[in-house]
Motif scaffolding. Sequence first.
Motif, PDB file in Angstrom:
ATOM      1  N   ARG A   1      -3.455   4.033   2.549  1.00  0.00           N
ATOM      2  CA  ARG A   1      -3.752   2.970   3.506  1.00  0.00           C
ATOM      3  C   ARG A   1      -2.751   1.842   3.313  1.00  0.00           C
ATOM      4  O   ARG A   1      -2.666   1.251   2.236  1.00  0.00           O
ATOM      5  N   LEU A   2      -2.002   1.564   4.352  1.00  0.00           N
ATOM      6  CA  LEU A   2      -1.070   0.461   4.350  1.00  0.00           C
ATOM      7  C   LEU A   2      -1.737  -0.782   4.903  1.00  0.00           C
ATOM      8  O   LEU A   2      -2.577  -0.700   5.808  1.00  0.00           O
ATOM      9  N   SER A   3      -1.344  -1.919   4.362  1.00  0.00           N
ATOM     10  CA  SER A   3      -1.836  -3.208   4.849  1.00  0.00           C
ATOM     11  C   SER A   3      -0.653  -4.072   5.214  1.00  0.00           C
ATOM     12  O   SER A   3       0.423  -3.960   4.623  1.00  0.00           O
ATOM     13  N   CYS A   4      -0.859  -4.935   6.175  1.00  0.00           N
ATOM     14  CA  CYS A   4       0.162  -5.899   6.570  1.00  0.00           C
ATOM     15  C   CYS A   4      -0.521  -7.238   6.741  1.00  0.00           C
ATOM     16  O   CYS A   4      -1.359  -7.417   7.627  1.00  0.00           O
ATOM     17  N   LEU A   5      -0.134  -8.157   5.895  1.00  0.00           N
ATOM     18  CA  LEU A   5      -0.719  -9.490   5.920  1.00  0.00           C
ATOM     19  C   LEU A   5       0.212 -10.447   6.639  1.00  0.00           C
ATOM     20  O   LEU A   5       1.421 -10.472   6.379  1.00  0.00           O
ATOM     21  N   ALA A   6      -0.360 -11.221   7.535  1.00  0.00           N
ATOM     22  CA  ALA A   6       0.394 -12.246   8.264  1.00  0.00           C
ATOM     23  C   ALA A   6      -0.351 -13.559   8.107  1.00  0.00           C
ATOM     24  O   ALA A   6      -1.205 -13.893   8.928  1.00  0.00           O
TER      25      ALA A   6
ATOM     26  N   GLY B   1       0.778  -1.233   0.000  1.00  0.00           N
ATOM     27  CA  GLY B   1       0.000   0.000   0.000  1.00  0.00           C
ATOM     28  C   GLY B   1       0.803   1.273   0.000  1.00  0.00           C
ATOM     29  O   GLY B   1       0.240   2.371  -0.055  1.00  0.00           O
ATOM     30  N   GLY B   2       2.121   1.166   0.055  1.00  0.00           N
ATOM     31  CA  GLY B   2       2.940   2.367   0.020  1.00  0.00           C
ATOM     32  C   GLY B   2       2.913   3.009  -1.362  1.00  0.00           C
ATOM     33  O   GLY B   2       2.383   2.456  -2.329  1.00  0.00           O
ATOM     34  N   GLY B   3       3.504   4.187  -1.442  1.00  0.00           N
ATOM     35  CA  GLY B   3       3.558   4.893  -2.718  1.00  0.00           C
ATOM     36  C   GLY B   3       3.865   6.353  -2.514  1.00  0.00           C
ATOM     37  O   GLY B   3       4.292   6.766  -1.427  1.00  0.00           O
ATOM     38  N   SER B   4       3.644   7.138  -3.556  1.00  0.00           N
ATOM     39  CA  SER B   4       3.884   8.576  -3.512  1.00  0.00           C
ATOM     40  C   SER B   4       2.557   9.314  -3.509  1.00  0.00           C
ATOM     41  O   SER B   4       1.634   8.939  -4.232  1.00  0.00           O
ATOM     42  N   VAL B   5       2.492  10.371  -2.721  1.00  0.00           N
ATOM     43  CA  VAL B   5       1.253  11.136  -2.597  1.00  0.00           C
ATOM     44  C   VAL B   5       1.606  12.589  -2.306  1.00  0.00           C
ATOM     45  O   VAL B   5       2.682  12.873  -1.750  1.00  0.00           O
ATOM     46  N   GLN B   6       0.737  13.480  -2.690  1.00  0.00           N
ATOM     47  CA  GLN B   6       0.929  14.889  -2.384  1.00  0.00           C
ATOM     48  C   GLN B   6       0.580  15.162  -0.924  1.00  0.00           C
ATOM     49  O   GLN B   6      -0.248  14.450  -0.322  1.00  0.00           O
TER      50      GLN B   6
END
Length: 124
Positions: A19-24, A8-13
């Motif tokens: 929204r980041l997600s972390c799957l386990a 969910g990371g990336g570049s934004v103004q």
Amino acid sequence: QVQLAESGGGSVQAGGSLRLSCLAPDRTFNRYSMGWFRQAPGKEREFVAVITMSGVYTLFADSVKGRFTISRDNAKNTVYLQMNSLKPEDTAVYYCAADSSAVVHTTTEAYDYWGQGTQVTVDS
């Protein structure tokens, strides 16, 4: 060994949202408190937010309080970090981490497992 995978990371103004997600993918996911940390270039890894096993209790760093929320879906083995009103100083690699203790921790040493991280860049 619990494998964690952020996305969910990336570049934004500035002022935008991510929204980041972390799957386990582990059947013991609901036995871990889940934290988010971040590390900017040249700086130490710092605490961002944590959520307890049941999702009832959350804690945030002062720098993100009121802008970020953390949640989890134990049925999907996933923890989320909703980031709103992003600022350039939020630029960092964001990591999720799992803590098997029953106490909420904000230090990196307390966490047992870590993901590889996802880059968040906020442009001014």
